[in-house]
Scaffold this motif. Structure first.
Motif, PDB file in Angstrom:
ATOM      1  N   LYS A   3      29.212  66.104  62.723  1.00 38.77           N
ATOM      2  CA  LYS A   3      28.818  67.233  63.563  1.00 38.77           C
ATOM      3  C   LYS A   3      27.364  67.607  63.302  1.00 38.77           C
ATOM      4  O   LYS A   3      26.827  67.319  62.232  1.00 38.77           O
ATOM      5  N   PRO A   4      26.733  68.275  64.276  1.00 36.35           N
ATOM      6  CA  PRO A   4      25.353  68.715  64.060  1.00 36.35           C
ATOM      7  C   PRO A   4      25.263  69.616  62.830  1.00 36.35           C
ATOM      8  O   PRO A   4      26.168  70.405  62.556  1.00 36.35           O
ATOM      9  N   ARG A   5      24.166  69.483  62.101  1.00 38.46           N
ATOM     10  CA  ARG A   5      23.977  70.293  60.898  1.00 38.46           C
ATOM     11  C   ARG A   5      23.555  71.699  61.292  1.00 38.46           C
ATOM     12  O   ARG A   5      22.908  71.901  62.315  1.00 38.46           O
ATOM     13  N   VAL A   6      23.916  72.681  60.458  1.00 38.14           N
ATOM     14  CA  VAL A   6      23.569  74.071  60.755  1.00 38.14           C
ATOM     15  C   VAL A   6      22.332  74.522  59.984  1.00 38.14           C
ATOM     16  O   VAL A   6      21.847  75.626  60.205  1.00 38.14           O
ATOM     17  N   ASP A   7      21.829  73.680  59.080  1.00 36.36           N
ATOM     18  CA  ASP A   7      20.594  74.008  58.374  1.00 36.36           C
ATOM     19  C   ASP A   7      19.416  73.350  59.089  1.00 36.36           C
ATOM     20  O   ASP A   7      19.549  72.889  60.214  1.00 36.36           O
ATOM     21  N   ASP A   8      18.266  73.296  58.453  1.00 34.41           N
ATOM     22  CA  ASP A   8      17.082  72.715  59.099  1.00 34.41           C
ATOM     23  C   ASP A   8      17.034  71.192  59.008  1.00 34.41           C
ATOM     24  O   ASP A   8      16.107  70.571  59.510  1.00 34.41           O
ATOM     25  N   LYS A   9      18.025  70.584  58.390  1.00 33.34           N
ATOM     26  CA  LYS A   9      18.036  69.125  58.234  1.00 33.34           C
ATOM     27  C   LYS A   9      18.712  68.446  59.411  1.00 33.34           C
ATOM     28  O   LYS A   9      19.550  69.033  60.091  1.00 33.34           O
ATOM     29  N   ARG A  10      18.351  67.190  59.624  1.00 31.52           N
ATOM     30  CA  ARG A  10      18.940  66.381  60.684  1.00 31.52           C
ATOM     31  C   ARG A  10      19.441  65.073  60.088  1.00 31.52           C
ATOM     32  O   ARG A  10      18.856  64.551  59.144  1.00 31.52           O
ATOM     33  N   LYS A  56      17.487  64.883  56.390  1.00 29.53           N
ATOM     34  CA  LYS A  56      16.256  65.496  55.901  1.00 29.53           C
ATOM     35  C   LYS A  56      15.707  66.434  56.955  1.00 29.53           C
ATOM     36  O   LYS A  56      16.015  66.315  58.137  1.00 29.53           O
ATOM     37  N   ALA A  57      14.877  67.361  56.487  1.00 24.40           N
ATOM     38  CA  ALA A  57      14.207  68.273  57.402  1.00 24.40           C
ATOM     39  C   ALA A  57      13.098  67.511  58.106  1.00 24.40           C
ATOM     40  O   ALA A  57      12.384  66.721  57.494  1.00 24.40           O
ATOM     41  N   SER A  58      12.950  67.720  59.396  1.00 24.21           N
ATOM     42  CA  SER A  58      11.983  66.949  60.172  1.00 24.21           C
ATOM     43  C   SER A  58      10.537  67.295  59.840  1.00 24.21           C
ATOM     44  O   SER A  58       9.649  66.486  60.032  1.00 24.21           O
ATOM     45  N   ASP A  59      10.276  68.473  59.322  1.00 20.98           N
ATOM     46  CA  ASP A  59       8.900  68.881  59.038  1.00 20.98           C
ATOM     47  C   ASP A  59       8.495  68.690  57.576  1.00 20.98           C
ATOM     48  O   ASP A  59       7.448  69.143  57.155  1.00 20.98           O
ATOM     49  N   VAL A  60       9.337  67.998  56.796  1.00 16.93           N
ATOM     50  CA  VAL A  60       9.055  67.781  55.380  1.00 16.93           C
ATOM     51  C   VAL A  60       8.866  66.282  55.139  1.00 16.93           C
ATOM     52  O   VAL A  60       9.692  65.473  55.547  1.00 16.93           O
ATOM     53  N   ALA A  61       7.769  65.943  54.471  1.00 21.94           N
ATOM     54  CA  ALA A  61       7.517  64.531  54.154  1.00 21.94           C
ATOM     55  C   ALA A  61       8.441  64.077  53.032  1.00 21.94           C
ATOM     56  O   ALA A  61       8.937  64.880  52.254  1.00 21.94           O
ATOM     57  N   GLY A  62       8.647  62.779  52.948  1.00 27.78           N
ATOM     58  CA  GLY A  62       9.459  62.218  51.876  1.00 27.78           C
ATOM     59  C   GLY A  62      10.731  61.596  52.398  1.00 27.78           C
ATOM     60  O   GLY A  62      11.032  61.623  53.589  1.00 27.78           O
ATOM     61  N   ALA A  63      11.456  61.032  51.472  1.00 27.56           N
ATOM     62  CA  ALA A  63      12.683  60.323  51.816  1.00 27.56           C
ATOM     63  C   ALA A  63      13.825  61.300  52.083  1.00 27.56           C
ATOM     64  O   ALA A  63      13.860  62.397  51.549  1.00 27.56           O
ATOM     65  N   ALA A  64      14.754  60.842  52.910  1.00 27.11           N
ATOM     66  CA  ALA A  64      15.965  61.623  53.179  1.00 27.11           C
ATOM     67  C   ALA A  64      16.866  61.585  51.950  1.00 27.11           C
ATOM     68  O   ALA A  64      16.822  60.653  51.148  1.00 27.11           O
ATOM     69  N   SER A  65      17.683  62.606  51.800  1.00 29.83           N
ATOM     70  CA  SER A  65      18.596  62.652  50.656  1.00 29.83           C
ATOM     71  C   SER A  65      20.043  62.561  51.138  1.00 29.83           C
ATOM     72  O   SER A  65      20.351  62.821  52.300  1.00 29.83           O
ATOM     73  N   ALA A  66      20.922  62.194  50.219  1.00 30.66           N
ATOM     74  CA  ALA A  66      22.344  62.062  50.540  1.00 30.66           C
ATOM     75  C   ALA A  66      22.921  63.435  50.860  1.00 30.66           C
ATOM     76  O   ALA A  66      22.758  64.385  50.100  1.00 30.66           O
ATOM     77  N   ALA A  67      23.579  63.521  52.004  1.00 31.73           N
ATOM     78  CA  ALA A  67      24.194  64.779  52.421  1.00 31.73           C
ATOM     79  C   ALA A  67      25.708  64.684  52.439  1.00 31.73           C
ATOM     80  O   ALA A  67      26.398  65.692  52.416  1.00 31.73           O
TER      81      ALA A  67
END
Length: 81
Positions: A3-10, A56-67
């Motif tokens: 499902k779509p995330r409710v925080d700023d991450k995608r 990961k948040a779209s406006d933050v640089a770096g690698a995505a993390s395990a969600a």
């Protein structure tokens, strides 16, 4: 389906620790943020794998993390009796 995330991450990707046992394919993210992937398991070999969805948040640089991590145990089909 995730499902779509409710925080700023995608959702960004899905990974499997052992593609010989569990293969992830068909990864896509819809415009509403819902993510889809198909998981296929080998029916001829026994083993275990971890399937991890990354975000990961779209406006933050770096690698995505395990969600999200799914632990999968594969049990082969019996070929006799």
């Amino acid at each position: 389906m995730l499902k779509p995330r409710v925080d700023d991450k995608r959702w960004t990707a899905v990974r499997t620790s052992a593609p010989v046992f569990v293969l992830a394919s068909g990864w896509r993210v819809d415009s509403d943020g819902t993510a889809h992937a198909s998981l296929r398991c080998a029916g001829t070999r026994a083993g275990e794998a971890e399937v991890t969805a990354l975000a990961k948040a779209s406006d933050v640089a770096g690698a995505a993390s395990a969600a999200f991590t799914l632990h999968v145990s594969v049990v082969p089909y019996t070929t006799r009796g």
